[in-house]
Design an enzyme around this catalytic site. Sequence first.
Site, short mmCIF file in Angstrom:
data_model
loop_
_atom_site.label_atom_id
_atom_site.label_comp_id
_atom_site.label_asym_id
_atom_site.label_seq_id
_atom_site.Cartn_x
_atom_site.Cartn_y
_atom_site.Cartn_z
N GLU A 508 0.97 -1.09 0.05
CA GLU A 508 0.16 0.09 -0.12
C GLU A 508 0.85 1.26 0.02
O GLU A 508 0.59 2.16 0.60
CB GLU A 508 -0.90 -0.18 1.27
N GLU A 602 -4.53 -8.95 0.72
CA GLU A 602 -5.19 -8.55 2.18
C GLU A 602 -6.41 -8.58 1.99
O GLU A 602 -6.96 -7.79 1.24
CB GLU A 602 -4.71 -7.46 2.79
C1 GAL Z 1 -4.12 -2.43 5.71
C2 GAL Z 1 -2.54 -2.51 5.78
C3 GAL Z 1 -2.18 -3.28 6.98
C4 GAL Z 1 -3.12 -3.25 8.23
C5 GAL Z 1 -4.58 -3.41 7.65
C6 GAL Z 1 -5.54 -3.18 8.83
O1 GAL Z 1 -4.34 -1.41 5.09
O2 GAL Z 1 -1.90 -3.01 4.83
O3 GAL Z 1 -1.03 -3.26 7.52
O4 GAL Z 1 -2.62 -1.99 8.62
O5 GAL Z 1 -4.87 -2.36 6.93
O6 GAL Z 1 -5.64 -1.96 9.32
#
Ligand code: GAL
Length: 912
Positions: A508, A602
């Site tokens: 990200e 993710e």
């Molecule tokens: C995503 C990020 C993770 C973690 C997750 C939950 O955007 O890549 O590192 O922060 O959200 O908050």
Amino acid sequence: MRQSLLLLATVLAACSSGPSVQAPAATASPSAGRERVSINDGWRFTMGDPVDAEGRLLYDVRPDDSEAQDDRPADAEPEAAVDVEAQQRVLKPWVLPTANDFLDDPAERHERPPGHPGADVSYVQRAFDDSGWERVDLPHDWAIEGPWLEEGPYGGMGRLPSWGVGWYRKAIDLAAEDAGRQIFLDVDGAMSYATVWLNEQLVGGWPFGYASWRVDLTPYVAFGGENQLVIRLDNPPNSSRWYPGGGLYRNVWLVKTNPVHVAQWGTAVATPDVSEDAATVELAVTVDNDGDADASVEVVTEVVRLDAQGDRVGPAVARFDPLTATVEAGGSATVEGAAVVESPRLWGPPPTQTPTLYVAVTTVSRDGVPVDEVETTFGIRSLEFDPDRGVVVNGEHVYLRGANQHHDLGALGAAFNVRAAERQLEILREMGTNAIRMAHNPPAPELLELTDRMGFLVVDETFDVWERRKTPLDFHLIFPDWGEPDTRALVRRDRNHPSVILWSIGNEVGEQYTEEAGADVGRRLSAIVHEEDPQGRPTTASMNFAKPDMAFPTATDLINLNYQGEGIRDAPAYSHLQGITTSPLYPAFHAAYPDKVIVSSENAAAVSSRGTYVFPVAPGISAPVSDSTGGDPVRHYVSAYELYTAPFGSSADKVFRSLDQHPYVGGGFVWSGFDYLGEPTPYYDARSSYFGVIDLAGFPKDRFYLYQSEWRPDHPMAHILPHWTWPGRVGEVTPVHVFTSGDEAELFLNGASLGRKRKGEYEYRLRWDDVVYEPGTLEVVAYKGGHVWARDRVETAGAPARLDAEADRAVIAADGRDLSFLTVRVLDAEGRVVPEASNRVRFEVDGPGEVVATDNGDPTSFEPFQSASRQAFNGLALGIVRLAPGATAPLTVTISSDGLAPATVEIHPSDR
Ligand code: GAL
């Protein structure tokens, strides 16, 4: 000498629970061989600079961080870096040359200025009396003992004092006979901004806290006596979105070699042709010559299979033809060869495949005399990426059932421990996980040895930021100098691990927003990875913002989507929220990049506190948590009905639906497998996250069974939630949900059927939302294909009456490192877990050993992890114990609590 080398090998083997040990040279002539000696024990440590160093040992000046926002949403747009000019001397010019082996262009390499900054600082002096400092053994995390920072904006980094300056000192004896050898210091991880002095001379350093690195001590060594090693770390505040830990938190080694020796991470294996009959193994070996005369070398390698314990089995299965080269004084040379392994046993992920490993044993000889020997553990497997299916290992499509994992080990903090990491993987495996994404930085090397041995597929990731920042003092400060070295170092270190299937160059990152300029950075990093990896594994970078028509997705080989596949804030329950809003993007990415595999790197970002249920229950399949939906604004818990998410997230049910509707997606990685320290969305006054499917103590939340039902369809299971002890809810609607790998289930309350339900298409749980609570027994009978498949039952519990304790392993190594994890349950008189019990339990040991840490998985708990007394959280508590090194007698652990019958566990030393 030979004997002492063997002894060293035995000691190292005893310190490891797996085949993680690189044995020292067995065939090289003893005085000429390589030695790799653990120097973890017996350091002196203190926090803070001495007065005579204050402000003088900065790696570089840092921008103002007073505007840092602790609870900045994870998907807020990263910002541009702020320039600051150094007005004073900084150490950067002396540290940068450490990166030279990882900079491709000779013109980019750094020349070291003269002098030894810091040589006059008191802590650096050989004669400095450090006896008043704390004595520590590594791996060491200086922050995990607290104290907790209960007030103030520190939730993001875990409310533990990880930032600040820390000093480590250790005296090292180097024998006169070592003169003429190269002496290297290998650090597997130091958090962060390390600077190393030996005998009052500045050797070098490495800023990135997750990197493994080496400095060459040779020019500064005094042979035949004591050498004073000093390491200063300087961990910035506001530098991370989660708990980084602080200190020398991974293993540290002294490596001794001949002047002519295999380079650091100097072997590279590839298996380009693999069939059941034969596999071609290609090997490149880089030999360094640190001597002052050119050297003719011969390199021979043989391949031996390893068993599941990592021991060699049988004779060599292949030999490489001898390779020769002349290595110039001060230079290096790479030789390459290939050999064939007949009828190879392949490396592949269970349950359908077996993760067989081989070792290539490489001997380097000079004028016929062996001068070095290294072992390279690898696997033989083929790996393909099919845009219409995903990952194909040895011809079999392997759907990624993955979990994102941060590096901390809960109550043990960032200090790496092989057994603690192995336990995490075992629990994830029980859930059905077959893949791990190393979020968002290089893992401990031993973690990849575990994933190799256990057969997990791994996404190995370098960075959370590049040039643009997420927090004021994060890695973006050093990316311009260290982006290339840190990328090369990761790939060079990890390229031989068969478990690694994919390189992620960023998570990200803010460069998603900057079109061609950002994509160019990605292309540069991607090219570096390809230069270092002879296996040609693809690159990727996780995108939570970039769209198919933007430049960023063109920079890497594979499409990794964070949350965008399921859509972000797009479902009706999310429509009132501000922030990135995205409709489900799998189809658009698949259409725009028909040749690229898509992975959901993710997904979910669902939140819950284990065993806590909040009413009423949201009617849909996914809802953003708030004080009025799923959240408990008083106790700062989140309901474990497992429907609630971060604003940009989706429940597991919604993720499964989305993935099932887009079968070309290669699978995904839940955020996150385990809870971790820091990032306690949605309650930033807590200490640890709510995202885990498994809590910080390693206890499964209800979601664990939802994943298991989906990821292990052949494993008969059913799981009821919530618990059934609600004295205050008699007569009230109390929804009951069931997770099962069956397709139908019938629910009974006190023997009366509440109806049989069948999962519809794209449904992953069965819900009885109108159940009116009455005490007694809830029972579910699950069916698959019309046959009884699994059952579960919960009963109303009485008052706490006794404790029950269970060790995950009752026999452990007495090496001071191996651990046993004790699960303590608060039971009623009939042996039922009392679901909301919060009794204080005490762990007492009798015998050779100690309680290392305790926990209960409650994100809001500020009891010290080192306390031997701990309140249960929703009926459970965890104790972590170890045996004293060399213990021969068992350790008895008694767990007691006022008014309850105690429990006892015995931990025995293993013979090994
Ligand atoms: C995503 C990020 C993770 C973690 C997750 C939950 O955007 O890549 O590192 O922060 O959200 O908050």
